[in-house]
Structures are given as C-alpha cells and as structure tokens.
Motif scaffolding. Structure first.
Motif, PDB file in Angstrom:
ATOM      1  N   LYS A   1       0.861  -1.063   0.127  1.00  0.00           N
ATOM      2  CA  LYS A   1      -0.092   0.053  -0.008  1.00  0.00           C
ATOM      3  C   LYS A   1       1.023   1.091  -0.024  1.00  0.00           C
ATOM      4  N   ARG A   2       0.560   1.998  -0.721  1.00  0.00           N
ATOM      5  CA  ARG A   2       1.092   3.374  -0.939  1.00  0.00           C
ATOM      6  C   ARG A   2       1.815   3.927   0.332  1.00  0.00           C
ATOM      7  N   ALA A   3       3.014   4.525   0.580  1.00  0.00           N
ATOM      8  CA  ALA A   3       3.371   4.950   2.011  1.00  0.00           C
ATOM      9  C   ALA A   3       4.010   6.301   1.477  1.00  0.00           C
ATOM     10  N   ARG A   4       3.510   7.304   2.195  1.00  0.00           N
ATOM     11  CA  ARG A   4       4.236   8.626   2.209  1.00  0.00           C
ATOM     12  C   ARG A   4       4.347   9.077   3.510  1.00  0.00           C
ATOM     13  N   ALA A   5       5.489   9.306   4.237  1.00  0.00           N
ATOM     14  CA  ALA A   5       5.616   9.927   5.412  1.00  0.00           C
ATOM     15  C   ALA A   5       4.861   9.157   6.383  1.00  0.00           C
ATOM     16  N   VAL A   6       5.160   7.950   6.624  1.00  0.00           N
ATOM     17  CA  VAL A   6       4.209   7.048   7.398  1.00  0.00           C
ATOM     18  C   VAL A   6       5.143   6.978   8.719  1.00  0.00           C
TER      19      VAL A   6
END
Length: 223
Positions: free
Chosen positions: A77-82
C-alpha cells in the motif's frame, strides 16, 4: 490492498528496488565501514530482477562479484511519510533477495566519490524468491537467512540483528520519497559476503520458509 496487478508477482511490475546498506553491524565491520547513524540506501533498476531458472550474470567489467543475502519487504500500500507505528500496515509480504555486487567496481566508485550504479544496478543484480504473504511470517525480525556457494555455507544471520528495524526503514524512506505498491526494500545483509565465479551455484533460504538456487554466468562485452 486491492490491486489490478498481483503482488505475488511484484518483480514483473514493481517500480522501485530500495537497498539498505550496512544494516548488520558484523557486515559493516567486515567491510571496514562505520556503523550508520541513519539508514544508508541506494536504488537498483527494476530490470535488475532475475528469477530462479535464469542465471546471475557477472558483468564483463567485473572481476570480483560478491553475494549478499537479504530479507526483502514488499510494499502493498502506498506509503508517504508513514509513522513507525503504522508502517507494517503498508507491508504485503516478503521475499528472499540477493544484492549482487561488483565489488571491485564498487571500490573504484568509492575512491572516486562516484555513485554505485555500475556496481549494484547491472542486469540480474537482484535475484528474488517467490513472494511470501506477511500472514505466513508473524515476526520478520525473528528469521534466519542463509546462503551457500557450491554447497558450502557462506552467510547465516538473524534478522533480529538489524540495526534499523523494518518499521523504521519504511518510515524513514517514505519521508524521502513515496513508496509505491509493488516496491521492494532490501533490508541489509549479514556478515559472510564473498566472491563467486562463473558456473558457481548459489543456494539461499529463509529457514523453515523457502529456498532458491541460481547459477552464475559470465557476460561477454557487447552481449
């Protein structure tokens, strides 16, 4: 994690291969490198993937090809600043991977302050196993990974020895660039890296999970 493309075949369509270096203290020591304060990572092109049944090809410019066995994390699943505490929600599963390295080329690149692409990004530099859904591995930090060359054990290590955990790596990398579905993170290699020659057989595995075998071949210039 619905997708139009099967994560079980991430190597066919995944965009990014993110490789973490010096994530096991004993490997950093054997390479004469200082322990990193933050993760060190580099990229391989997706054309570096190779699957069992095809050879690992030593580049024509390389005289010292090294094996590095690693646990790979497949992003689901897309992960941005997780944040770290949510990072594992973005993991679809795992794969065993090899970070094949033209060590002599890498040493020259280091001396000249050049990028490592020639040493790390050549075709067939990222052999991968079958996909393992994360449900089959309750704790990825409690695995034993190993590698043999011509039947002789070269590498054996526990993922519990990672300097930076998988949630930390996902969080850290996703703050620098977005991790997409199908991307692969190689989490570092334990000690015991070494050279292979043409016609050698590499066998590697995750204990009690899976194993894989590859033959080494030699590229001729222009092929």
């Amino acid at each position: 994690m619905a997708t139009s493309k099967p994560l079980s075949r991430f190597w066919e369509w995944g965009r990014n291969i993110v490789c973490v270096g010096r994530n096991y203290a004993e490997h950093a020591k054997e390479m004469g490198s200082a322990l990193p304060a933050e993760p060190l990572f580099f990229l391989k092109p997706s054309s570096a993937y190779v699957r069992e049944g095809s050879p690992i090809v030593r580049p024509y410019y390389c005289q010292n090809l090294h094996h590095e066995v690693e646990l790979g994390v497949v992003i689901g699943k897309r992960a941005r600043a997780v944040p770290q505490d949510a990072a594992m929600e973005h993991v679809a599963g795992y794969a065993l991977c090899l970070d094949m390295t033209a060590r002599d080329t890498q040493e020259e690149c280091k001396k000249k302050g050049l990028p490592w692409t020639l040493a790390k990004g050549f075709g067939s530099s990222c052999p991968v196993s079958d996909f393992v859904p994360k449900e089959k591995i309750p704790d990825p930090h409690k695995l034993q990974i190993w590698l043999k060359v011509n039947g002789k054990l070269r590498q054996e290590g526990d993922t519990s020895s990672m300097i930076f955990s998988i949630p930390y790596l996902i969080s850290y990398i996703s703050r620098i660039f977005t991790l997409e579905e199908g991307d692969l993170i190689l989490t570092g290699s334990p000690k015991g890296v070494g050279s292979v020659e043409a016609n050698d057989e590499i066998e590697a595995g995750i204990r009690d999970v899976l194993s894989m075998k590859f033959k080494v071949a030699q590229q001729t210039r222009g092929s």
